[in-house]
Scaffold this motif. Structure first.
Motif, short mmCIF file in Angstrom:
data_model
loop_
_atom_site.label_atom_id
_atom_site.label_comp_id
_atom_site.label_asym_id
_atom_site.label_seq_id
_atom_site.Cartn_x
_atom_site.Cartn_y
_atom_site.Cartn_z
N ARG A 228 0.84 -1.20 0.00
CA ARG A 228 0.00 0.00 0.00
C ARG A 228 0.88 1.26 0.00
NH1 ARG A 228 -2.75 -3.25 -1.52
NH2 ARG A 228 -4.81 -3.95 -0.76
N ILE A 229 0.41 2.21 -0.75
CA ILE A 229 1.14 3.49 -0.87
C ILE A 229 0.64 4.44 0.21
CG2 ILE A 229 1.67 5.45 -2.35
CD1 ILE A 229 1.13 3.61 -4.76
N VAL A 230 1.54 4.91 1.06
CA VAL A 230 1.18 5.84 2.14
C VAL A 230 1.96 7.15 1.94
CG1 VAL A 230 1.12 6.22 4.63
CG2 VAL A 230 0.80 3.90 3.70
N LEU A 231 1.23 8.24 1.71
CA LEU A 231 1.87 9.55 1.46
C LEU A 231 1.61 10.55 2.60
CD1 LEU A 231 1.19 9.99 -2.36
CD2 LEU A 231 3.31 9.30 -1.24
N GLY A 232 0.36 10.76 2.97
CA GLY A 232 0.04 11.74 4.01
C GLY A 232 0.26 13.18 3.61
N THR A 233 0.13 13.48 2.29
CA THR A 233 0.33 14.85 1.82
C THR A 233 -0.95 15.66 1.76
OG1 THR A 233 0.14 14.07 -0.46
CG2 THR A 233 2.35 14.20 0.48
N ASN A 234 -2.10 14.97 1.89
CA ASN A 234 -3.39 15.65 1.85
C ASN A 234 -3.58 16.48 0.57
OD1 ASN A 234 -4.23 14.69 4.41
ND2 ASN A 234 -2.98 16.30 5.39
N ASP A 235 -3.15 15.93 -0.55
CA ASP A 235 -3.32 16.64 -1.81
C ASP A 235 -3.66 15.64 -2.91
OD1 ASP A 235 -0.95 15.33 -2.18
OD2 ASP A 235 0.31 17.13 -2.27
N GLU A 236 -3.54 16.05 -4.16
CA GLU A 236 -3.87 15.22 -5.29
C GLU A 236 -2.97 13.99 -5.37
OE1 GLU A 236 -3.45 18.39 -5.32
OE2 GLU A 236 -5.29 19.31 -6.06
N LEU A 237 -1.71 14.11 -4.93
CA LEU A 237 -0.81 12.96 -4.97
C LEU A 237 -1.30 11.86 -4.02
CD1 LEU A 237 2.68 14.72 -5.04
CD2 LEU A 237 1.45 13.68 -6.94
N GLU A 238 -1.76 12.23 -2.82
CA GLU A 238 -2.31 11.24 -1.90
C GLU A 238 -3.56 10.59 -2.46
OE1 GLU A 238 -3.66 10.80 2.79
OE2 GLU A 238 -3.14 12.77 1.95
N ALA A 239 -4.41 11.41 -3.15
CA ALA A 239 -5.63 10.85 -3.75
C ALA A 239 -5.26 9.84 -4.83
CB ALA A 239 -6.48 11.97 -4.33
N LEU A 240 -4.19 10.16 -5.60
CA LEU A 240 -3.77 9.24 -6.64
C LEU A 240 -3.22 7.94 -6.03
CD1 LEU A 240 -3.30 8.66 -9.63
CD2 LEU A 240 -1.08 9.85 -9.45
N GLY A 241 -2.48 8.04 -4.91
CA GLY A 241 -1.99 6.86 -4.22
C GLY A 241 -3.14 5.98 -3.73
N ASP A 242 -4.20 6.64 -3.20
CA ASP A 242 -5.36 5.87 -2.74
C ASP A 242 -6.00 5.10 -3.89
OD1 ASP A 242 -4.92 6.83 -0.21
OD2 ASP A 242 -6.39 8.47 -0.35
N GLU A 243 -6.01 5.71 -5.08
CA GLU A 243 -6.58 5.02 -6.25
C GLU A 243 -5.76 3.77 -6.58
OE1 GLU A 243 -9.37 5.58 -7.77
OE2 GLU A 243 -9.82 7.31 -6.50
N PHE A 244 -4.41 3.89 -6.49
CA PHE A 244 -3.58 2.72 -6.73
C PHE A 244 -3.86 1.63 -5.66
CE2 PHE A 244 -0.76 5.48 -9.28
CZ PHE A 244 -0.57 4.65 -10.37
N ASN A 245 -4.05 2.08 -4.41
CA ASN A 245 -4.33 1.12 -3.34
C ASN A 245 -5.65 0.39 -3.59
OD1 ASN A 245 -1.97 1.83 -2.05
ND2 ASN A 245 -2.96 3.35 -0.73
N ARG A 246 -6.68 1.14 -4.02
CA ARG A 246 -7.97 0.51 -4.31
C ARG A 246 -7.83 -0.47 -5.48
NH1 ARG A 246 -10.17 5.47 -2.51
NH2 ARG A 246 -9.96 6.43 -4.56
N ALA A 247 -7.06 -0.05 -6.48
CA ALA A 247 -6.86 -0.94 -7.64
C ALA A 247 -6.15 -2.22 -7.21
CB ALA A 247 -6.05 -0.21 -8.71
N ALA A 248 -5.16 -2.09 -6.29
CA ALA A 248 -4.45 -3.29 -5.82
C ALA A 248 -5.40 -4.18 -5.01
CB ALA A 248 -3.26 -2.84 -4.94
N GLY A 249 -6.29 -3.56 -4.21
CA GLY A 249 -7.25 -4.34 -3.45
C GLY A 249 -8.20 -5.09 -4.38
#
Length: 249
Positions: A228-249
């Motif tokens: 899982r990708i963990v960023l904690g930047t509270n911006d578009e980059l974190e949202a993009l990481g969450d999308e990768f996490n959902r895709a991996a799930g």
């Protein structure tokens, strides 16, 4: 003193014998002629014994009479006045007569040289403007009496047809402006350095999560679906990481 016929009635002097009732003809003397025409005469400056400046002043005695009184006046007092005028640390004042000759200066030896200043730019400018009725002060950069660059201004004495000049070395006059320019350049340089440092810090702040996102996406793409990708930047980059996490799930 001259009577209505232009005959000398009385002469008093510190340099010659006094005379009363000499009757010598002075009717054609410039002082007598011009005083009768203009009621007041200011003659050219001359030097007695090449050391002291004098000027002849003549006035008529009454409204209707043609009698005239003239006096040769010592102008050394003008030197005292001029020598007390200071501008900054090295500035000074001097006086030029109608012909452009130097007649008063803080340094008496300069006056005794009988210098002709008619060719100086500031003197030409002042003489061309002295008939103007405007009160605007003219300041210009020119070559001073000592050959250095100066900032100069002038004022006319119409009744005497003299011009008073004040001069200050250009470097001294512009020192406050140059100091302001130096301070402005330093502030600009410091601002530029601060901008570069801020840009570097901002770039580093942005590059780190992008690299984390890139590495996490590569691992997920390689088959590590539990990563899982963990960023904690509270911006578009974190949202993009969450999308990768959902895709991996």
């Amino acid at each position: 003193h001259v009577d209505a016929r232009g005959k000398e009635e009385l002469r008093v002097s510190r340099f010659e014998l006094d005379a009363a009732g000499s009757g010598s003809d002075a009717s054609q003397a410039p002082a007598v002629v011009e005083a009768r025409a203009k009621r007041t005469y200011f003659g050219p400056v001359y030097f007695r014994n090449d050391s002291e400046p004098y000027m002849t002043i003549a006035v008529t005695s009454g409204e209707r009479t043609a009698e005239m009184t003239s006096a040769d006046v010592n102008l050394k007092a003008i030197w005292d006045v001029v020598s007390r005028i200071t501008i900054g640390r090295r500035g000074y004042a001097y006086v030029v007569d109608r012909a452009g000759h130097l007649i008063a200066h803080p340094d008496v030896s300069v006056v005794l040289q009988k210098r002709d200043l008619a060719d100086l730019a500031q003197v030409k400018t002042a003489r061309s403007e002295r008939r103007s009725s405007g009160d605007e002060t003219v300041v210009l950069a020119a070559t001073g009496l000592d050959g250095t660059e100066v900032l100069t201004s002038h004022a006319a004495i119409p009744s005497l047809d003299w011009i008073v000049f004040v001069e200050q070395p250009l470097a001294e006059a512009l020192a406050p402006v140059q100091g302001t320019i130096v301070r402005s350049v330093l502030i600009l340089a410091l601002g530029l350095i601060a901008s570069v440092i801020a840009s570097i810090l901002l770039a580093r702040h942005m590059v780190a999560p992008i690299r984390t996102l890139q590495a996490g996406a590569a691992r997920i793409g390689a088959g590590e679906l539990g990563h899982r990708i963990v960023l904690g930047t509270n911006d578009e980059l974190e949202a993009l990481g969450d999308e990768f996490n959902r895709a991996a799930g």
